[in-house]
Design an enzyme around this catalytic site. Structure first.
Site, short mmCIF file in Angstrom:
data_model
loop_
_atom_site.label_atom_id
_atom_site.label_comp_id
_atom_site.label_asym_id
_atom_site.label_seq_id
_atom_site.Cartn_x
_atom_site.Cartn_y
_atom_site.Cartn_z
N ARG A 240 0.84 -1.19 0.00
CA ARG A 240 0.00 0.00 0.00
C ARG A 240 0.87 1.23 0.00
O ARG A 240 1.93 1.25 0.64
CB ARG A 240 -0.85 0.07 1.27
CG ARG A 240 -2.14 -0.65 1.21
CD ARG A 240 -3.12 0.00 0.23
NE ARG A 240 -4.36 -0.74 0.18
CZ ARG A 240 -4.54 -1.83 -0.56
NH1 ARG A 240 -3.59 -2.28 -1.34
NH2 ARG A 240 -5.70 -2.46 -0.54
N GLU A 269 -2.22 7.97 -4.12
CA GLU A 269 -2.46 7.61 -5.53
C GLU A 269 -3.90 7.95 -5.94
O GLU A 269 -4.78 7.95 -5.08
CB GLU A 269 -2.14 6.12 -5.76
CG GLU A 269 -2.94 5.18 -4.92
CD GLU A 269 -2.44 3.73 -5.04
OE1 GLU A 269 -1.25 3.46 -4.89
OE2 GLU A 269 -3.29 2.87 -5.27
N HIS A 287 -0.70 0.51 -9.58
CA HIS A 287 -1.46 -0.37 -8.66
C HIS A 287 -2.16 -1.51 -9.41
O HIS A 287 -3.39 -1.63 -9.39
CB HIS A 287 -2.47 0.46 -7.85
CG HIS A 287 -2.87 -0.20 -6.56
ND1 HIS A 287 -3.21 0.48 -5.42
CD2 HIS A 287 -2.98 -1.52 -6.23
CE1 HIS A 287 -3.53 -0.36 -4.46
NE2 HIS A 287 -3.40 -1.59 -4.93
C1 GLV Z 1 -4.91 -4.52 -3.84
O1 GLV Z 1 -4.18 -3.65 -3.56
C2 GLV Z 1 -5.63 -5.31 -2.88
O2 GLV Z 1 -5.59 -4.99 -1.68
O3 GLV Z 1 -6.24 -6.29 -3.29
#
Ligand code: GLV
Length: 343
Positions: A240, A269, A287
């Protein structure tokens, strides 16, 4: 008067998977990606019995204020820092995630970032596309091998373990740091050794971050931690944004105190810190670590299963299989499956 409970799906997913809800629910799926402000989100949540939401939907006390019929928020993601579990629990609303189905795709992607950053793939591709490749230089674009170097993993859940298993193919010893020690059989399977955080930072040649974002892990890698790392080390974050202090990381990369980084997640982000954008020794992606067709379909299916289960349908009828807040719901007297009051 509706005869079936309502499900709201906050973002486009896979229609054929969402269609499994249709025999039991009135389904409204957003046709395009939308950034809902708190007031819009509150209005959506006030009008449904179940919500399937993405990580950009931040659900807390204010968003739940009018959500009188809402019984479950099923997150399309394994991480759930976007959900205020205390607020959901206090309101008797279940929360679920998509644990496990994305482990292997995210582990693959973490390795892609490590290899790409170590071998300078992003910068080399930009250089080629810019038409700069006029002659091949024997000593051009030299990168670093990962084979035989020490892999460190901060956060050794299922994804961390999947990353560790892949290290065997690269002949890399694995160190990890975690809140608790893994069972010995898992450590053996992953060929991983528990160390304290300081040792992990000092000894890792490649450091992968796979821990959840909580108040305690915010800036777990900041200026002080970066100062303990080898200047030849490569850092990878698939967890994260916010776990790394992006400004401090950019400074370390710029000043040669860290060799390279591969980042899939960022503080704030989709904005990316401008200092990172200015550097060539960082490989950046938007991401997408779990973004394969199979895995995103599987994540959608898990969210659907959790909603179905909550209302007594499907093979798991009863407590949602990925329930994140069982204690709070028990304290609130919630009993599964839920029988919605249709109005
Ligand atoms: C992606 O970042 C998730 O938490 O699945």
């Amino acid at each position: 008067m509706p005869t079936r409970p309502r499900v709201w799906v906050s973002r486009p997913t896979f229609d054929d998977v969402i269609a499994r809800l249709e025999p039991h629910f009135e389904v409204t799926a957003e046709p395009k990606e939308t950034k809902f402000g708190p007031t819009e989100l509150a209005a959506k949540l006030a009008d449904c019995d179940a919500a399937i939401v993405g990580l950009k939907e931040r659900v807390g006390t204010a968003e739940l204020a009018g959500a009188k019929r809402l019984r479950i928020v099923a997150n399309l993601g394994v991480g759930y820092d976007n959900l205020d579990l205390a607020a959901l629990g206090a309101a008797g609303i279940a929360a679920s995630n998509t644990a496990d189905v994305l482990n292997e795709s995210v582990a693959d992607y973490a390795w892609a970032l490590l290899l790409g950053a170590s071998r300078r793939m992003g910068a080399a591709e930009r250089w080629l596309r810019a038409g700069e490749w006029r002659a091949t230089e024997f000593k051009g674009w030299l990168g670093t091998d990962v084979r035989g170097r020490t892999l460190g993993i901060l956060g050794m859940g299922r994804i961390g373990q999947a990353i560790a298993r892949r290290a065997q193919g690269f002949g890399m010893p694995v160190l990890y740091h975690n809140r608790s020690r893994l069972p010995e059989a898992v450590e053996r399977d992953c060929r991983a050794r528990l160390v304290d955080k300081g040792t992990l930072l000092r000894e890792s040649d490649c450091l992968m971050l796979v821990l959840p974002l909580t108040p305690a892990t915010r800036h777990a890698i900041g200026a002080a931690e970066l100062a303990h790392m080898k200047p030849t080390a490569v850092l990878v974050n698939v967890a994260r944004g916010g776990i790394v202090d992006d400004a401090a990381l950019a400074a370390a990369l710029r000043e040669g105190r860290l060799a390279a980084a591969g980042l899939d997640v960022f503080e704030g982000e989709p904005r990316v810190h401008p200092d990172l954008l200015a550097l060539d020794n960082v490989l950046l992606s938007p991401h997408i670590a779990s973004a394969t067709t199979d895995t995103r379909r599987a994540m959608t299916a898990v969210a659907v299963d959790n909603v179905l289960a909550c209302f007594g349908h499907g093979p798991h009828a009863g407590p949602p299989p990925n329930l994140l807040n069982p204690e709070a719901l028990a304290a609130a007297g919630v009993i599964f499956p839920i029988h919605p009051k249709l109005t």
